[in-house]
Scaffold this motif. Sequence first.
Motif, PDB file in Angstrom:
ATOM      1  N   UNK A  98      -9.824  10.140  -9.191  1.00  0.00           N
ATOM      2  CA  UNK A  98     -10.124  10.558 -10.556  1.00  0.00           C
ATOM      3  C   UNK A  98     -11.331   9.777 -11.049  1.00  0.00           C
ATOM      4  N   UNK A  99     -12.033  10.288 -12.057  1.00  0.00           N
ATOM      5  CA  UNK A  99     -13.026   9.452 -12.730  1.00  0.00           C
ATOM      6  C   UNK A  99     -12.330   8.271 -13.404  1.00  0.00           C
ATOM      7  N   UNK A 100     -13.084   7.243 -13.791  1.00  0.00           N
ATOM      8  CA  UNK A 100     -12.463   6.077 -14.437  1.00  0.00           C
ATOM      9  C   UNK A 100     -11.675   6.446 -15.687  1.00  0.00           C
ATOM     10  N   UNK A 101     -10.655   5.651 -15.964  1.00  0.00           N
ATOM     11  CA  UNK A 101      -9.773   5.912 -17.099  1.00  0.00           C
ATOM     12  C   UNK A 101     -10.503   5.739 -18.426  1.00  0.00           C
ATOM     13  N   UNK A 102     -10.133   6.581 -19.402  1.00  0.00           N
ATOM     14  CA  UNK A 102     -10.768   6.600 -20.717  1.00  0.00           C
ATOM     15  C   UNK A 102     -10.029   5.665 -21.666  1.00  0.00           C
ATOM     16  N   UNK A 103     -10.190   4.379 -21.462  1.00  0.00           N
ATOM     17  CA  UNK A 103      -9.512   3.406 -22.318  1.00  0.00           C
ATOM     18  C   UNK A 103     -10.278   2.094 -22.308  1.00  0.00           C
ATOM     19  N   UNK A 104      -9.961   1.261 -23.290  1.00  0.00           N
ATOM     20  CA  UNK A 104     -10.304  -0.153 -23.274  1.00  0.00           C
ATOM     21  C   UNK A 104      -8.998  -0.927 -23.348  1.00  0.00           C
ATOM     22  N   UNK A 105      -8.993  -2.148 -22.818  1.00  0.00           N
ATOM     23  CA  UNK A 105      -7.766  -2.950 -22.831  1.00  0.00           C
ATOM     24  C   UNK A 105      -8.072  -4.391 -23.187  1.00  0.00           C
ATOM     25  N   UNK A 193     -16.754  10.234 -25.408  1.00  0.00           N
ATOM     26  CA  UNK A 193     -17.418  11.436 -24.922  1.00  0.00           C
ATOM     27  C   UNK A 193     -16.422  12.458 -24.418  1.00  0.00           C
ATOM     28  N   UNK A 194     -16.929  13.610 -24.018  1.00  0.00           N
ATOM     29  CA  UNK A 194     -16.059  14.652 -23.480  1.00  0.00           C
ATOM     30  C   UNK A 194     -15.544  14.219 -22.111  1.00  0.00           C
ATOM     31  N   UNK A 195     -14.231  14.359 -21.878  1.00  0.00           N
ATOM     32  CA  UNK A 195     -13.688  13.972 -20.572  1.00  0.00           C
ATOM     33  C   UNK A 195     -14.297  14.781 -19.443  1.00  0.00           C
ATOM     34  N   UNK A 200      -8.587  11.177 -17.192  1.00  0.00           N
ATOM     35  CA  UNK A 200      -7.466  10.913 -18.083  1.00  0.00           C
ATOM     36  C   UNK A 200      -7.702   9.618 -18.852  1.00  0.00           C
ATOM     37  N   UNK A 201      -6.932   9.452 -19.907  1.00  0.00           N
ATOM     38  CA  UNK A 201      -6.895   8.131 -20.536  1.00  0.00           C
ATOM     39  C   UNK A 201      -6.333   7.113 -19.548  1.00  0.00           C
ATOM     40  N   UNK A 202      -5.302   7.506 -18.807  1.00  0.00           N
ATOM     41  CA  UNK A 202      -4.856   6.764 -17.625  1.00  0.00           C
ATOM     42  C   UNK A 202      -4.445   7.801 -16.587  1.00  0.00           C
ATOM     43  N   UNK A 272      -8.227  12.882 -24.515  1.00  0.00           N
ATOM     44  CA  UNK A 272      -8.233  13.445 -25.868  1.00  0.00           C
ATOM     45  C   UNK A 272      -8.161  14.970 -25.809  1.00  0.00           C
ATOM     46  N   UNK A 273      -7.304  15.525 -26.648  1.00  0.00           N
ATOM     47  CA  UNK A 273      -7.087  16.963 -26.642  1.00  0.00           C
ATOM     48  C   UNK A 273      -8.171  17.675 -27.449  1.00  0.00           C
ATOM     49  N   UNK A 274      -8.628  18.853 -26.999  1.00  0.00           N
ATOM     50  CA  UNK A 274      -9.555  19.643 -27.823  1.00  0.00           C
ATOM     51  C   UNK A 274      -8.975  19.967 -29.194  1.00  0.00           C
TER      52      UNK A 274
END
Length: 327
Positions: A98-105, A193-195, A200-202, A272-274
Motif C-alpha cells: 500500500x502507499x504510506x499511511x495517512x496519519x501522524x503519530x 491531500x486526496x488518497x 488508508x489512514x492505516x 478520508x471519505x468523499x
Amino acid sequence: MQDRTRIPVIDLAPWLSGDADARAATAAAVDTALTRAGFLLLTGHGVSREARAAVRGAARRFFALPQEAKQRYAVSVGGRGWLGRGAEANGYSEGTATPPDLKESWTVGADRPSGDPATDAFWFQPNVWPQREVPELREAVEGHLAAMRAVADEVLRLLAAALGQPGDFFTRHTAHPTYTLNINWYPGTAVVGEPQPGQYRIGPHTDFGTVTLLDRQQGKGGLQVYVDPADGGAGWEDAPYDADALTVNIGDLMARWTGDRWRSGRHRVLPPSPEAPAEDLMSLVYFYECDPHTTVTPLPAPLGRVPYEPVDSSVYLKEKLDAITVG
C-alpha cells in the motif's frame, strides 16, 4: 451489539465483582468473542472520558504546530517522538503493498530501564516531551499510560481465565514489560491531500503484541475489522462503536500463545471519505507486549490449534516494526 460483526460489548464490572459465576460468564464470553474476529468492546474499565479527552486536547495542540516545530521531535518507527506522514505503511507487515499511511503519530512507551544496555537502547528508550510547546501533554499522557497498563494487566488475567489457565499465566511475563502508546492523528484531505488508490489512514494489518487497548473516535473514515465469511462475517465491516468503551483486540503474540484458538484481529482505518473530506479523527492506541525476550510457546491441543514454533517476543516485534517502516 451488532450480531453480524460478532464483536460484543464485555462489561469488566462483573469480572471485578469477585462473584465466581459472574467471572466465569465473563471469561466464557471473552473466549467466544476472540475465536471470531479477535475484537471486543470493553466497558467498566474505569478510565474516564475526561482523562481521555485531556490526552486528545493536548495532542491536538501539538499536531497543530508548524511543520518545522514538529520536525524537531521527528523519529523513525520504534522511536519516541513524532512520526510524520509517510513514515509507516502497516500493510507491509502482512505483505500487502500500500502507499504510506495517512496519519501522524506521537509515540511514547515503556521507559524504565531494565539494566541491560542492549535491551534498554531500543525497548526502554527515554520518552521525549514537547515541554516548551505543549507542556500539558506529558502529564496527560503519563496518566493515560498508567491507566492503560492497569487495564491491560486485568485484561490478561481475564484472558487467562478464559483459557482455563492460572490467573498469572500471562502477567508472570509482565513484571517489566514493553509497551507503546501511539496517538494517531487522522486529518482530512485539506491536510493529507486526496488518497492514492489503495491508500488508508492505516493499511490492513494485525497488531503485533499481546493486547491492544484502543480509544477511538467514530467517523466515516474509521476503523474496519475483517470478519471471515466462514464465521458468518461479511469480510471488511465497520467496527461497532461505544463512546464509553475501549476497543480491545489481540495481537500476533497472543494468537501464537493460544495456538490460534484466538485470532489476531485484522483491521484497517479507512481514508478520508468523499462524504466527509474534512473529517478529523484521533485515536489513542496502547500496544501491550510482555517482558523483553519472553519465549512465546503455544498452548497444546486441544486448546491450541496450530503448533507454532516458540518465538522470542522481542525478535518477533522488532521484525514487524522494521517491516512497516517506509524507506
